[in-house]
Design a protein around this motif. Sequence first.
Motif, PDB file in Angstrom:
ATOM      1  N   VAL A 188      97.924  60.776  44.127  1.00 11.77           N
ATOM      2  CA  VAL A 188      96.867  59.877  43.695  1.00 11.77           C
ATOM      3  C   VAL A 188      95.673  60.732  43.304  1.00 11.77           C
ATOM      4  O   VAL A 188      95.330  61.688  43.990  1.00 11.77           O
ATOM      5  N   THR A 189      95.052  60.374  42.174  1.00 16.53           N
ATOM      6  CA  THR A 189      93.882  61.120  41.706  1.00 16.53           C
ATOM      7  C   THR A 189      92.645  60.237  41.762  1.00 16.53           C
ATOM      8  O   THR A 189      92.741  59.019  41.946  1.00 16.53           O
ATOM      9  N   ARG A 190      91.497  60.830  41.553  1.00 13.29           N
ATOM     10  CA  ARG A 190      90.240  60.072  41.553  1.00 13.29           C
ATOM     11  C   ARG A 190      90.157  59.102  40.387  1.00 13.29           C
ATOM     12  O   ARG A 190      89.406  58.151  40.423  1.00 13.29           O
ATOM     13  N   ARG A 191      90.922  59.334  39.342  1.00 16.16           N
ATOM     14  CA  ARG A 191      90.886  58.475  38.154  1.00 16.16           C
ATOM     15  C   ARG A 191      91.812  57.268  38.280  1.00 16.16           C
ATOM     16  O   ARG A 191      91.766  56.372  37.445  1.00 16.16           O
ATOM     17  N   ASP A 192      92.669  57.219  39.291  1.00 15.94           N
ATOM     18  CA  ASP A 192      93.620  56.125  39.442  1.00 15.94           C
ATOM     19  C   ASP A 192      92.938  54.873  39.984  1.00 15.94           C
ATOM     20  O   ASP A 192      92.022  54.957  40.799  1.00 15.94           O
ATOM     21  N   ASP A 193      93.420  53.712  39.517  1.00 11.74           N
ATOM     22  CA  ASP A 193      92.994  52.440  40.101  1.00 11.74           C
ATOM     23  C   ASP A 193      93.617  52.362  41.487  1.00 11.74           C
ATOM     24  O   ASP A 193      94.824  52.541  41.634  1.00 11.74           O
ATOM     25  N   LEU A 194      92.811  52.109  42.506  1.00  4.73           N
ATOM     26  CA  LEU A 194      93.318  52.113  43.869  1.00  4.73           C
ATOM     27  C   LEU A 194      93.757  50.722  44.313  1.00  4.73           C
ATOM     28  O   LEU A 194      93.286  49.705  43.829  1.00  4.73           O
ATOM     29  N   ALA A 195      94.671  50.715  45.248  1.00  5.77           N
ATOM     30  CA  ALA A 195      95.185  49.500  45.862  1.00  5.77           C
ATOM     31  C   ALA A 195      95.684  49.892  47.246  1.00  5.77           C
ATOM     32  O   ALA A 195      95.653  51.073  47.621  1.00  5.77           O
ATOM     33  N   GLN A 196      96.173  48.927  47.993  1.00  7.77           N
ATOM     34  CA  GLN A 196      96.714  49.242  49.314  1.00  7.77           C
ATOM     35  C   GLN A 196      97.898  50.178  49.191  1.00  7.77           C
ATOM     36  O   GLN A 196      98.060  51.098  49.976  1.00  7.77           O
ATOM     37  N   VAL A 197      98.755  49.946  48.178  1.00  5.47           N
ATOM     38  CA  VAL A 197      99.887  50.813  47.887  1.00  5.47           C
ATOM     39  C   VAL A 197      99.805  51.204  46.422  1.00  5.47           C
ATOM     40  O   VAL A 197      99.599  50.345  45.561  1.00  5.47           O
ATOM     41  N   ILE A 198      99.932  52.498  46.144  1.00  2.62           N
ATOM     42  CA  ILE A 198      99.929  53.005  44.779  1.00  2.62           C
ATOM     43  C   ILE A 198     101.241  53.743  44.551  1.00  2.62           C
ATOM     44  O   ILE A 198     101.559  54.692  45.279  1.00  2.62           O
ATOM     45  N   PHE A 199     101.998  53.268  43.566  1.00  2.00           N
ATOM     46  CA  PHE A 199     103.210  53.973  43.155  1.00  2.00           C
ATOM     47  C   PHE A 199     102.822  54.937  42.045  1.00  2.00           C
ATOM     48  O   PHE A 199     102.123  54.548  41.105  1.00  2.00           O
ATOM     49  N   VAL A 200     103.269  56.186  42.160  1.00  2.00           N
ATOM     50  CA  VAL A 200     102.953  57.205  41.163  1.00  2.00           C
ATOM     51  C   VAL A 200     104.261  57.771  40.632  1.00  2.00           C
ATOM     52  O   VAL A 200     105.194  58.020  41.397  1.00  2.00           O
ATOM     53  N   ALA A 201     104.295  57.972  39.305  1.00  2.00           N
ATOM     54  CA  ALA A 201     105.471  58.571  38.675  1.00  2.00           C
ATOM     55  C   ALA A 201     105.029  59.714  37.772  1.00  2.00           C
ATOM     56  O   ALA A 201     103.958  59.663  37.162  1.00  2.00           O
ATOM     57  N   VAL A 202     105.864  60.743  37.709  1.00  2.00           N
ATOM     58  CA  VAL A 202     105.645  61.891  36.835  1.00  2.00           C
ATOM     59  C   VAL A 202     106.969  62.237  36.152  1.00  2.00           C
ATOM     60  O   VAL A 202     108.037  61.860  36.638  1.00  2.00           O
ATOM     61  N   PRO A 203     106.901  62.959  35.013  1.00  2.00           N
ATOM     62  CA  PRO A 203     108.154  63.380  34.366  1.00  2.00           C
ATOM     63  C   PRO A 203     108.995  64.217  35.312  1.00  2.00           C
ATOM     64  O   PRO A 203     108.437  64.909  36.161  1.00  2.00           O
ATOM     65  N   PRO A 204     110.285  64.113  35.213  1.00  2.16           N
ATOM     66  CA  PRO A 204     111.108  63.588  34.121  1.00  2.16           C
ATOM     67  C   PRO A 204     111.440  62.110  34.229  1.00  2.16           C
ATOM     68  O   PRO A 204     112.455  61.658  33.681  1.00  2.16           O
ATOM     69  N   TRP A 205     110.624  61.303  34.893  1.00  2.81           N
ATOM     70  CA  TRP A 205     110.787  59.844  34.978  1.00  2.81           C
ATOM     71  C   TRP A 205     112.142  59.457  35.562  1.00  2.81           C
ATOM     72  O   TRP A 205     112.873  58.653  35.022  1.00  2.81           O
TER      73      TRP A 205
END
Length: 140
Positions: free
Chosen positions: A90-107
């Motif tokens: 999670v980065t400072r630019r992400d919209d926050l919520a109770q749970v944040i799912f993050v994805a990066v390549p290769p997807w």
Amino acid sequence: MVYVTRGLVDVLLDLASDADPDDVTTGVSVVPASELEGADGLPPDAPVFTDFFLPDPGNPVNAVFGVDLSTPARQAQGRFVSHPVGELQVTRRDDLAQVIFVAVPPWEVDERSFGAFDRSGERQPLEIIDASPPGQSLTD
């Protein structure tokens, strides 16, 4: 433990892949496990992430102020963000919520490309389940 359906993970990764090299952010919502087909091993009241809201890349209010007015906050219990050129965190630019799912390549569906985090950025245990929400129509 954070529970999410395999179908939702697949759709979110497809959204991220299609948007690459741009990022994607959208709300995700839960359904109690008791309402799912194939979630028999979970506690009936366990929240399972099953649905997403279509991203709205043209929302100028969100772009300027970082406020998503298209989805009422009570309907989205989590967020999904993709980081096409970032790390799985999670980065400072992400919209926050109770749970944040993050994805990066290769997807892909693995622990190096997809994860769940709390609002402070701590990685959460994640279980992807083969369950599906009850069928719905646009008139429901």
